[in-house]
Design a protein around this motif. Structure first.
Motif, PDB file in Angstrom:
ATOM      1  N   PRO A   1      57.148  67.491  44.492  1.00 33.72           N
ATOM      2  CA  PRO A   1      58.399  67.964  45.016  1.00 33.72           C
ATOM      3  C   PRO A   1      59.301  67.051  44.035  1.00 33.72           C
ATOM      4  O   PRO A   1      59.231  66.018  43.259  1.00 33.72           O
ATOM      5  N   ALA A   2      60.634  67.443  43.823  1.00 35.13           N
ATOM      6  CA  ALA A   2      61.497  66.813  43.156  1.00 35.13           C
ATOM      7  C   ALA A   2      61.732  65.510  43.691  1.00 35.13           C
ATOM      8  O   ALA A   2      61.850  65.351  44.919  1.00 35.13           O
ATOM      9  N   ARG A   3      62.129  64.452  42.943  1.00 33.71           N
ATOM     10  CA  ARG A   3      62.318  63.245  43.441  1.00 33.71           C
ATOM     11  C   ARG A   3      63.444  62.401  42.385  1.00 33.71           C
ATOM     12  O   ARG A   3      63.513  62.771  41.250  1.00 33.71           O
ATOM     13  N   LEU A   4      64.007  61.227  43.030  1.00 38.51           N
ATOM     14  CA  LEU A   4      64.806  60.664  42.219  1.00 38.51           C
ATOM     15  C   LEU A   4      64.169  59.133  42.267  1.00 38.51           C
ATOM     16  O   LEU A   4      64.067  58.717  43.397  1.00 38.51           O
ATOM     17  N   VAL A   5      63.958  58.470  41.130  1.00 41.86           N
ATOM     18  CA  VAL A   5      63.294  57.154  40.833  1.00 41.86           C
ATOM     19  C   VAL A   5      64.253  56.303  40.615  1.00 41.86           C
ATOM     20  O   VAL A   5      65.210  56.313  39.827  1.00 41.86           O
ATOM     21  N   VAL A   6      64.375  55.188  41.589  1.00 39.29           N
ATOM     22  CA  VAL A   6      65.335  54.092  41.729  1.00 39.29           C
ATOM     23  C   VAL A   6      64.544  53.023  41.416  1.00 39.29           C
ATOM     24  O   VAL A   6      63.557  52.667  41.977  1.00 39.29           O
ATOM     25  N   PHE A   7      65.141  52.217  40.461  1.00 40.21           N
ATOM     26  CA  PHE A   7      64.526  50.780  39.939  1.00 40.21           C
ATOM     27  C   PHE A   7      65.387  49.732  40.814  1.00 40.21           C
ATOM     28  O   PHE A   7      66.417  49.436  40.646  1.00 40.21           O
ATOM     29  N   VAL A   8      64.502  48.683  41.333  1.00 41.31           N
ATOM     30  CA  VAL A   8      65.038  47.533  41.715  1.00 41.31           C
ATOM     31  C   VAL A   8      64.473  46.499  41.165  1.00 41.31           C
ATOM     32  O   VAL A   8      63.262  46.141  41.689  1.00 41.31           O
ATOM     33  N   ALA A   9      65.030  45.722  40.694  1.00 39.17           N
ATOM     34  CA  ALA A   9      64.859  44.552  39.812  1.00 39.17           C
ATOM     35  C   ALA A   9      64.934  43.005  40.418  1.00 39.17           C
ATOM     36  O   ALA A   9      64.622  42.107  39.832  1.00 39.17           O
ATOM     37  N   SER A  10      65.450  42.879  41.557  1.00 39.04           N
ATOM     38  CA  SER A  10      65.742  41.429  42.244  1.00 39.04           C
ATOM     39  C   SER A  10      65.977  41.684  43.527  1.00 39.04           C
ATOM     40  O   SER A  10      66.192  42.777  44.153  1.00 39.04           O
ATOM     41  N   GLY A  11      65.486  40.407  44.133  1.00 40.30           N
ATOM     42  CA  GLY A  11      65.514  40.675  45.430  1.00 40.30           C
ATOM     43  C   GLY A  11      67.010  40.826  46.244  1.00 40.30           C
ATOM     44  O   GLY A  11      67.193  41.666  47.176  1.00 40.30           O
TER      45      GLY A  11
ATOM     46  N   ASP B   1      71.422  59.496  44.400  1.00 41.90           N
ATOM     47  CA  ASP B   1      71.653  59.654  43.060  1.00 41.90           C
ATOM     48  C   ASP B   1      73.024  58.807  42.948  1.00 41.90           C
ATOM     49  O   ASP B   1      73.371  57.837  42.221  1.00 41.90           O
ATOM     50  N   ALA B   2      74.340  59.574  43.784  1.00 46.54           N
ATOM     51  CA  ALA B   2      75.489  58.919  43.725  1.00 46.54           C
ATOM     52  C   ALA B   2      75.574  57.734  44.332  1.00 46.54           C
ATOM     53  O   ALA B   2      76.193  56.546  43.714  1.00 46.54           O
ATOM     54  N   ALA B   3      74.806  57.253  45.405  1.00 42.98           N
ATOM     55  CA  ALA B   3      74.509  55.775  46.002  1.00 42.98           C
ATOM     56  C   ALA B   3      74.096  54.882  44.942  1.00 42.98           C
ATOM     57  O   ALA B   3      74.476  53.736  44.880  1.00 42.98           O
ATOM     58  N   ALA B   4      73.028  55.318  44.315  1.00 46.20           N
ATOM     59  CA  ALA B   4      72.363  54.517  43.086  1.00 46.20           C
ATOM     60  C   ALA B   4      73.425  54.162  42.100  1.00 46.20           C
ATOM     61  O   ALA B   4      73.492  53.009  41.550  1.00 46.20           O
ATOM     62  N   GLU B   5      73.920  55.179  41.560  1.00 38.91           N
ATOM     63  CA  GLU B   5      75.243  54.939  40.589  1.00 38.91           C
ATOM     64  C   GLU B   5      76.161  53.812  41.259  1.00 38.91           C
ATOM     65  O   GLU B   5      76.703  53.116  40.358  1.00 38.91           O
ATOM     66  N   ASP B   6      76.884  54.382  42.488  1.00 36.27           N
ATOM     67  CA  ASP B   6      77.804  53.251  43.075  1.00 36.27           C
ATOM     68  C   ASP B   6      77.021  51.975  43.039  1.00 36.27           C
ATOM     69  O   ASP B   6      77.861  51.023  42.967  1.00 36.27           O
ATOM     70  N   ALA B   7      76.100  51.714  43.512  1.00 34.89           N
ATOM     71  CA  ALA B   7      75.288  50.296  43.408  1.00 34.89           C
ATOM     72  C   ALA B   7      74.938  49.788  42.371  1.00 34.89           C
ATOM     73  O   ALA B   7      74.345  48.450  42.322  1.00 34.89           O
ATOM     74  N   GLY B   8      74.956  50.353  41.067  1.00 33.10           N
ATOM     75  CA  GLY B   8      74.790  49.930  39.806  1.00 33.10           C
ATOM     76  C   GLY B   8      73.097  49.759  39.653  1.00 33.10           C
ATOM     77  O   GLY B   8      72.685  48.896  39.070  1.00 33.10           O
ATOM     78  N   LEU B   9      72.440  50.727  40.325  1.00 34.89           N
ATOM     79  CA  LEU B   9      71.066  50.459  40.134  1.00 34.89           C
ATOM     80  C   LEU B   9      70.477  51.676  39.195  1.00 34.89           C
ATOM     81  O   LEU B   9      70.960  52.724  39.341  1.00 34.89           O
ATOM     82  N   ARG B  10      69.527  51.356  38.315  1.00 37.07           N
ATOM     83  CA  ARG B  10      69.158  52.373  37.448  1.00 37.07           C
ATOM     84  C   ARG B  10      68.356  53.418  38.105  1.00 37.07           C
ATOM     85  O   ARG B  10      67.294  53.245  38.848  1.00 37.07           O
ATOM     86  N   ALA B  11      68.655  54.443  37.989  1.00 35.99           N
ATOM     87  CA  ALA B  11      67.803  55.832  38.556  1.00 35.99           C
ATOM     88  C   ALA B  11      67.929  57.059  37.737  1.00 35.99           C
ATOM     89  O   ALA B  11      68.411  57.103  36.792  1.00 35.99           O
ATOM     90  N   ARG B  12      66.596  57.751  37.780  1.00 40.24           N
ATOM     91  CA  ARG B  12      66.402  59.079  37.090  1.00 40.24           C
ATOM     92  C   ARG B  12      65.956  60.153  38.062  1.00 40.24           C
ATOM     93  O   ARG B  12      64.842  59.568  38.660  1.00 40.24           O
ATOM     94  N   PRO B  13      66.280  61.110  37.767  1.00 40.52           N
ATOM     95  CA  PRO B  13      65.580  62.242  38.388  1.00 40.52           C
ATOM     96  C   PRO B  13      64.476  62.577  37.539  1.00 40.52           C
ATOM     97  O   PRO B  13      64.187  62.529  36.679  1.00 40.52           O
TER      98      PRO B  13
END
Length: 127
Positions: free
Chosen positions: A98-108, A81-93
């Motif tokens: 099991p618990a998971r974090l969903v990260v959205f990747v919208a470009s190559g 989650d911290a890495a996604a925030e640092d990278a500017g990627l949208r993420a939601r727990p």
């Protein structure tokens, strides 16, 4: 400079798979793409394309949508989650079992940042 932005979900998933398998340094040296569905067709809800494993344990699952991918991370959630925030990627727990974090990747171009998220997840798993 690249004139076109890659926003095709299938191609984005392929690029992320190449990033995962293309590195020989830790923590990626023991990370692999497993259970790939080579003929996956994108769906609005996301079709499972492959899993990402570290030392044989699945740490993430990649789903293909028409214009992006969705990465469900199962390991090292706080670090991911911290890495996604640092990278500017949208993420939601997601509070599930099991618990998971969903990260959205919208470009190559964002696949390199998504690789950082996976790297943080597996590094946290090793701690």
């Amino acid at each position: 400079m690249v004139a076109d932005r890659i926003t095709d979900g299938t191609r984005i998933a392929e690029l992320l798979a190449s990033e995962v398998t293309g590195h020989e340094r830790a923590p990626y040296d023991r990370t692999s793409v497993v259970d790939a569905a080579p003929d996956v067709e994108p769906t609005a809800d996301g079709a499972r394309a492959y899993d990402v494993a570290h030392d044989g344990t699945v740490v993430a699952r990649v789903f293909v949508q028409p214009e992006r991918i969705r990465v469900a991370v199962f390991s090292g959630l706080d670090a991911a989650d911290a890495a996604a925030e640092d990278a500017g990627l949208r993420a939601r727990p997601v509070a599930s079992d099991p618990a998971r974090l969903v990260v959205f990747v919208a470009s190559g171009a964002a696949t390199k940042r998504a690789l950082d998220v996976l790297g943080a997840a597996v590094a946290a798993r090793e701690d």
